[in-house]
Design a protein around this motif. Sequence first.
Motif, PDB file in Angstrom:
ATOM      1  N   ASN A  86       0.852  -1.191   0.000  1.00 39.70           N
ATOM      2  CA  ASN A  86       0.000   0.000   0.000  1.00 39.70           C
ATOM      3  C   ASN A  86       0.883   1.234   0.000  1.00 39.70           C
ATOM      4  O   ASN A  86       2.112   1.135  -0.063  1.00 39.70           O
ATOM      5  CB  ASN A  86      -0.978  -0.015   1.180  1.00 39.70           C
ATOM      6  CG  ASN A  86      -0.281  -0.034   2.538  1.00 39.70           C
ATOM      7  OD1 ASN A  86       0.534   0.830   2.849  1.00 39.70           O
ATOM      8  ND2 ASN A  86      -0.604  -1.047   3.357  1.00 39.70           N
ATOM      9  N   ASN A 134      -5.610   2.082   8.065  1.00 42.71           N
ATOM     10  CA  ASN A 134      -6.034   3.123   7.123  1.00 42.71           C
ATOM     11  C   ASN A 134      -5.281   3.028   5.811  1.00 42.71           C
ATOM     12  O   ASN A 134      -5.863   3.130   4.723  1.00 42.71           O
ATOM     13  CB  ASN A 134      -5.810   4.498   7.760  1.00 42.71           C
ATOM     14  CG  ASN A 134      -6.224   5.637   6.860  1.00 42.71           C
ATOM     15  OD1 ASN A 134      -7.382   5.784   6.512  1.00 42.71           O
ATOM     16  ND2 ASN A 134      -5.253   6.464   6.475  1.00 42.71           N
ATOM     17  N   ARG A 138      -7.485   2.024   2.436  1.00 50.77           N
ATOM     18  CA  ARG A 138      -7.750   3.147   1.539  1.00 50.77           C
ATOM     19  C   ARG A 138      -6.764   3.284   0.389  1.00 50.77           C
ATOM     20  O   ARG A 138      -7.127   3.793  -0.676  1.00 50.77           O
ATOM     21  CB  ARG A 138      -7.766   4.451   2.348  1.00 50.77           C
ATOM     22  CG  ARG A 138      -8.907   4.560   3.320  1.00 50.77           C
ATOM     23  CD  ARG A 138      -8.788   5.808   4.180  1.00 50.77           C
ATOM     24  NE  ARG A 138      -8.761   7.025   3.379  1.00 50.77           N
ATOM     25  CZ  ARG A 138      -8.548   8.242   3.877  1.00 50.77           C
ATOM     26  NH1 ARG A 138      -8.319   8.400   5.180  1.00 50.77           N
ATOM     27  NH2 ARG A 138      -8.549   9.306   3.089  1.00 50.77           N
ATOM     28  N   LYS A 206     -12.818  -2.289  -5.479  1.00 47.91           N
ATOM     29  CA  LYS A 206     -12.566  -1.193  -4.543  1.00 47.91           C
ATOM     30  C   LYS A 206     -13.477  -0.007  -4.845  1.00 47.91           C
ATOM     31  O   LYS A 206     -14.061   0.596  -3.934  1.00 47.91           O
ATOM     32  CB  LYS A 206     -11.110  -0.764  -4.617  1.00 47.91           C
ATOM     33  CG  LYS A 206     -10.729   0.362  -3.655  1.00 47.91           C
ATOM     34  CD  LYS A 206      -9.261   0.703  -3.760  1.00 47.91           C
ATOM     35  CE  LYS A 206      -8.870   1.773  -2.763  1.00 47.91           C
ATOM     36  NZ  LYS A 206      -9.564   3.055  -3.001  1.00 47.91           N
ATOM     37  N   TYR A 210     -15.578  -0.220  -1.481  1.00 54.06           N
ATOM     38  CA  TYR A 210     -14.678   0.171  -0.394  1.00 54.06           C
ATOM     39  C   TYR A 210     -14.739   1.674  -0.148  1.00 54.06           C
ATOM     40  O   TYR A 210     -13.869   2.441  -0.556  1.00 54.06           O
ATOM     41  CB  TYR A 210     -13.260  -0.323  -0.680  1.00 54.06           C
ATOM     42  CG  TYR A 210     -13.100  -1.780  -0.295  1.00 54.06           C
ATOM     43  CD1 TYR A 210     -12.355  -2.154   0.810  1.00 54.06           C
ATOM     44  CD2 TYR A 210     -13.744  -2.780  -1.012  1.00 54.06           C
ATOM     45  CE1 TYR A 210     -12.241  -3.485   1.198  1.00 54.06           C
ATOM     46  CE2 TYR A 210     -13.647  -4.111  -0.642  1.00 54.06           C
ATOM     47  CZ  TYR A 210     -12.891  -4.456   0.459  1.00 54.06           C
ATOM     48  OH  TYR A 210     -12.804  -5.779   0.840  1.00 54.06           O
ATOM     49  N   PHE A 211     -15.816   2.062   0.549  1.00 55.86           N
ATOM     50  CA  PHE A 211     -16.059   3.455   0.912  1.00 55.86           C
ATOM     51  C   PHE A 211     -16.478   3.503   2.377  1.00 55.86           C
ATOM     52  O   PHE A 211     -16.996   2.519   2.923  1.00 55.86           O
ATOM     53  CB  PHE A 211     -17.158   4.053   0.034  1.00 55.86           C
ATOM     54  CG  PHE A 211     -16.772   4.183  -1.416  1.00 55.86           C
ATOM     55  CD1 PHE A 211     -15.959   5.226  -1.837  1.00 55.86           C
ATOM     56  CD2 PHE A 211     -17.218   3.266  -2.351  1.00 55.86           C
ATOM     57  CE1 PHE A 211     -15.598   5.356  -3.173  1.00 55.86           C
ATOM     58  CE2 PHE A 211     -16.872   3.379  -3.694  1.00 55.86           C
ATOM     59  CZ  PHE A 211     -16.048   4.426  -4.105  1.00 55.86           C
ATOM     60  N   PRO A 212     -16.294   4.660   3.017  1.00 55.20           N
ATOM     61  CA  PRO A 212     -16.670   4.748   4.433  1.00 55.20           C
ATOM     62  C   PRO A 212     -18.152   4.500   4.672  1.00 55.20           C
ATOM     63  O   PRO A 212     -18.530   3.933   5.695  1.00 55.20           O
ATOM     64  CB  PRO A 212     -16.258   6.178   4.823  1.00 55.20           C
ATOM     65  CG  PRO A 212     -16.197   6.930   3.528  1.00 55.20           C
ATOM     66  CD  PRO A 212     -15.734   5.930   2.521  1.00 55.20           C
ATOM     67  N   TYR A 236      -9.564   8.722   9.806  1.00 56.41           N
ATOM     68  CA  TYR A 236     -10.468   8.275   8.738  1.00 56.41           C
ATOM     69  C   TYR A 236     -11.459   9.346   8.285  1.00 56.41           C
ATOM     70  O   TYR A 236     -12.237   9.118   7.369  1.00 56.41           O
ATOM     71  CB  TYR A 236     -11.262   7.045   9.207  1.00 56.41           C
ATOM     72  CG  TYR A 236     -10.416   5.838   9.466  1.00 56.41           C
ATOM     73  CD1 TYR A 236     -10.186   4.885   8.481  1.00 56.41           C
ATOM     74  CD2 TYR A 236      -9.819   5.648  10.714  1.00 56.41           C
ATOM     75  CE1 TYR A 236      -9.390   3.777   8.728  1.00 56.41           C
ATOM     76  CE2 TYR A 236      -9.018   4.548  10.969  1.00 56.41           C
ATOM     77  CZ  TYR A 236      -8.803   3.614   9.974  1.00 56.41           C
ATOM     78  OH  TYR A 236      -8.010   2.517  10.213  1.00 56.41           O
ATOM     79  N   TRP A 239     -11.590  10.268   4.555  1.00 54.06           N
ATOM     80  CA  TRP A 239     -11.896   9.191   3.606  1.00 54.06           C
ATOM     81  C   TRP A 239     -13.165   9.598   2.869  1.00 54.06           C
ATOM     82  O   TRP A 239     -14.223   9.786   3.477  1.00 54.06           O
ATOM     83  CB  TRP A 239     -12.086   7.896   4.374  1.00 54.06           C
ATOM     84  CG  TRP A 239     -12.246   6.646   3.557  1.00 54.06           C
ATOM     85  CD1 TRP A 239     -12.167   6.524   2.208  1.00 54.06           C
ATOM     86  CD2 TRP A 239     -12.521   5.334   4.063  1.00 54.06           C
ATOM     87  NE1 TRP A 239     -12.371   5.216   1.831  1.00 54.06           N
ATOM     88  CE2 TRP A 239     -12.583   4.460   2.952  1.00 54.06           C
ATOM     89  CE3 TRP A 239     -12.709   4.812   5.340  1.00 54.06           C
ATOM     90  CZ2 TRP A 239     -12.845   3.098   3.087  1.00 54.06           C
ATOM     91  CZ3 TRP A 239     -12.959   3.463   5.478  1.00 54.06           C
ATOM     92  CH2 TRP A 239     -13.021   2.606   4.354  1.00 54.06           C
TER      93      TRP A 239
END
Length: 460
Positions: A86, A134, A138, A206, A210-212, A236, A239
């Motif tokens: 990452n 995180n 993300r 994603k 893959y979102f808050p 976060y 985000w």
Amino acid sequence: MTPKLIKLIALSAAGVLCSLCVMAQPRLPKGYFWKKLPNGLEVVVIENSKVPLATIEIAVKNGAYTEGPEYSGLSHLFEHMFFKANKDYPNQEKFLKRTQELGAIWNGTTNVERVNYYFTFDRDSLSAGLKFMNAAIRFPIYRAEDMAKERPVVDGEFQRAESSPYFQLYYETNKALWGDLITRKMPIGVHEIINTATPEKMMIIKDKYYFPNNSLLTICGDVKHEDAFKLAEAIYGDWANSGFNPHEKYPIPPFKPLAKSEAFVKESTIAQTPYMNFAWQGPAYKTDSAATVAADVFSYIVGLNSSKLQQALVDKGLASSASISYTTSYYTGAVTLFIVPNPNKLKECYDEAINQISQFAKPDYFTDEQMADAKGILLRSQARNMEKPSGLPSQLSFWWCSTSFDYGTDITDNYQKVTRADIAKYINTYITGKPSVAGLIINPETSKTTNAKTFFVAAK
């Protein structure tokens, strides 16, 4: 009406809405604290000081149910890639080195309606651990060389599963039970899709889920909720919200009701012991949450050694084990009666299983004492589950993904409230007289000597 008055009314309305948002707290057990960040990320802090550790978990409403045939198994592969490179740790070696520095115990799981990732470490590493999570959730980097290494690992899990006769029976049953939508019930995936996955496909997953606003962050352990909430928002809070509800933009197609009963006999040389099951399309939390509770209680009743099912099959030597299971699901879930039959009494076992199924809904199929015993087991099981702090986030996120916080908080009390009428309604709605899939996996020699295909047929 004057513009000034309109503005005042609008501000008042906004204030009322804001108050409602603040008041819309879910019901949670004592020591659980909930907050929703402005970006939509839900955060739960569980204060539990039994040990000087902290566990953090992020759960995402993703999994097999979001996968059409072209993506089957990629939620699982995505989970594996989470522990690679990452932005902050640009290769797996650095990622793993950081887990060692944190002293972290870590893993992830992929199921039908949830993907989750978790780390457990010393309580003093909470800030560092949240930053570590995180970066991974993300800012992943999908390197081609990492994917080339991980695809065989994920596919290897599939191959190991295929070496089990139980899995082969499970897979064939699911094909019959769900038809064209089988990929939405099988997290393990499809070999070809797994082995040809690309970084681009990982990004598609994603960018869909893959979102808050589609995730739950849980912080559990020897922590204070005020401090944990501050850390969560600081790390976060930026985000970015997706701007859409993923499950509205990419709706899950409805599972078609089973049109008629089916039966199959699968011959396999690996099935040294035959396995038999009967499966029905069961309740969904979305449409019948009460039945999901009754299903659990009934499953525990028939699991008792004193139950008619156990006495008829196990005590009389027709089977070595028999059990009914149902996994709570937001969408339609399966109810399965699984039996390990006596190979020398295969037909007798099958006939008695059909006989038992026909009696499930009868008022005298179980006693009041048996129902009380089953409820007691469920109560004690929940008490044991609450003893391990590191396991609490996973329990919570399961309820969040497949039901709701309130459902999970109330479930133990609701088990105690289940009545005979509730169980009868569940059985009559989903089992008695309803289309089913019956499956038997058996080695060719035993199949021939027992003539299994002549009697193992679809229920009428």
